[in-house]
Write a protein that holds these residues in place. Structure first.
Motif, PDB file in Angstrom:
ATOM      1  N   GLY A 135       0.979   8.124  -0.448  1.00 22.48           N
ATOM      2  CA  GLY A 135       0.487   6.830  -0.899  1.00 22.48           C
ATOM      3  C   GLY A 135      -0.701   6.911  -1.844  1.00 22.48           C
TER       4      GLY A 135
ATOM      5  N   ASN B 127      -3.145   6.147   4.286  1.00 18.11           N
ATOM      6  CA  ASN B 127      -3.809   5.831   3.019  1.00 18.11           C
ATOM      7  C   ASN B 127      -4.574   4.510   3.088  1.00 18.11           C
TER       8      ASN B 127
ATOM      9  N   LYS C 173       9.976  -4.548   1.380  1.00 19.40           N
ATOM     10  CA  LYS C 173       8.973  -3.870   2.218  1.00 19.40           C
ATOM     11  C   LYS C 173       7.859  -4.820   2.682  1.00 19.40           C
TER      12      LYS C 173
ATOM     13  N   LEU D  53      -1.280  -5.946  -2.612  1.00 20.62           N
ATOM     14  CA  LEU D  53      -0.268  -5.244  -1.829  1.00 20.62           C
ATOM     15  C   LEU D  53       1.090  -5.931  -1.965  1.00 20.62           C
TER      16      LEU D  53
ATOM     17  N   SER E 255      -0.149   4.525  -4.787  1.00 26.22           N
ATOM     18  CA  SER E 255      -0.249   3.138  -4.311  1.00 26.22           C
ATOM     19  C   SER E 255      -1.704   2.729  -4.115  1.00 26.22           C
TER      20      SER E 255
ATOM     21  N   VAL F 194       2.471  -4.389  -5.129  1.00 22.72           N
ATOM     22  CA  VAL F 194       2.758  -2.962  -5.066  1.00 22.72           C
ATOM     23  C   VAL F 194       3.968  -2.681  -4.169  1.00 22.72           C
ATOM     24  N   LEU F 195       4.051  -3.384  -3.043  1.00 21.07           N
ATOM     25  CA  LEU F 195       5.211  -3.226  -2.157  1.00 21.07           C
ATOM     26  C   LEU F 195       6.371  -4.055  -2.695  1.00 21.07           C
ATOM     27  N   SER F 196       7.539  -3.457  -2.739  1.00 24.18           N
ATOM     28  CA  SER F 196       8.710  -4.233  -3.152  1.00 24.18           C
ATOM     29  C   SER F 196       8.999  -5.299  -2.098  1.00 24.18           C
TER      30      SER F 196
ATOM     31  N   ASN G 135      -0.124  -2.768   7.263  1.00 23.57           N
ATOM     32  CA  ASN G 135      -1.045  -2.319   6.229  1.00 23.57           C
ATOM     33  C   ASN G 135      -2.386  -3.041   6.342  1.00 23.57           C
TER      34      ASN G 135
ATOM     35  N   GLN H  79      -3.125   2.025  -7.510  1.00 21.79           N
ATOM     36  CA  GLN H  79      -2.592   0.767  -8.035  1.00 21.79           C
ATOM     37  C   GLN H  79      -3.244  -0.426  -7.350  1.00 21.79           C
ATOM     38  N   LEU H  80      -3.404  -0.340  -6.038  1.00 21.21           N
ATOM     39  CA  LEU H  80      -4.016  -1.452  -5.298  1.00 21.21           C
ATOM     40  C   LEU H  80      -5.437  -1.732  -5.784  1.00 21.21           C
TER      41      LEU H  80
END
Length: 182
Positions: A14, A128, A159, A151, A17, A154-156, A166, A20-21
């Motif tokens: 991660g 992460n 998900k 988030l 990710s 970033v998460l599809s 998270n 990106q977050l």
């Protein structure tokens, strides 16, 4: 304010990710940001790192050579980036997996048993987010609300059922650091 961050570990932990977050959250808050990924020759299981810059001003370059913060998730990343953190900076270590210990006295070091804590939550893949929570609580660079909003990007969509765990992981990391500061 200028924060130059390196996040490093194995592919699949991660790392990208997290970067990106932070970048998305900075954008949501109207800050200048950049995110620059770097992969080893393998993908999952190979080494990976990303550089993230968050600033109150436009970002001139995405390259980070002397980070103000390094978040390291494995031994090879510790070996590569521990000495690169600038004096007065921050090193956050996943001490569940990193067996080395820094002897530097010119930086702040936070060791977090992130993988163990994630396992306690029932999902090792949120280690992460525990580290990210510790970083946010220490740096205050962006808000956890902005991270949680990011988030969702970033998460599809398939998900999104993982949003709650998270969030719990983020809070667990923040609480850990908050308890150390008190």
């Amino acid at each position: 304010m200028l924060e130059e961050i390196i996040i490093a570990g194995f592919g699949g932990q991660g790392v990208m990710s997290m970067g990106q977050l932070i970048a998305y959250a900075g954008m949501l808050e109207g800050k200048g940001v950049s995110w620059l990924p770097s992969y080893g020759p393998e993908q999952r299981g190979g080494t990976a790192n990303c550089a993230v810059v968050v600033s109150d001003e436009p970002v001139g370059s995405p390259l980070v050579t002397r980070p103000s913060t390094a978040i390291v998730l494995n031994n090879p990343s510790f070996d590569k980036f521990e000495q690169k953190v600038r004096s007065g900076g921050l090193l956050i270590v996943n001490s569940s997996l990193v067996t080395r210990v820094s002897d530097r006295e010119d930086i702040k070091i936070i060791e977090v048993t992130a993988t163990d804590m994630a396992n306690d939550l029932g999902n090792s893949r949120v280690a992460n987010m525990i580290l990210l929570g510790a970083f946010l609580e220490t740096s205050k660079i962006v808000s956890s609300d902005s991270i949680l909003e990011s988030l969702k990007k970033v998460l599809s969509a398939d998900k999104h059922h993982l949003l709650e765990i998270n969030k719990q992981a983020l809070e667990k990391g923040a609480l850990l650091v908050g308890m150390r500061i008190s």
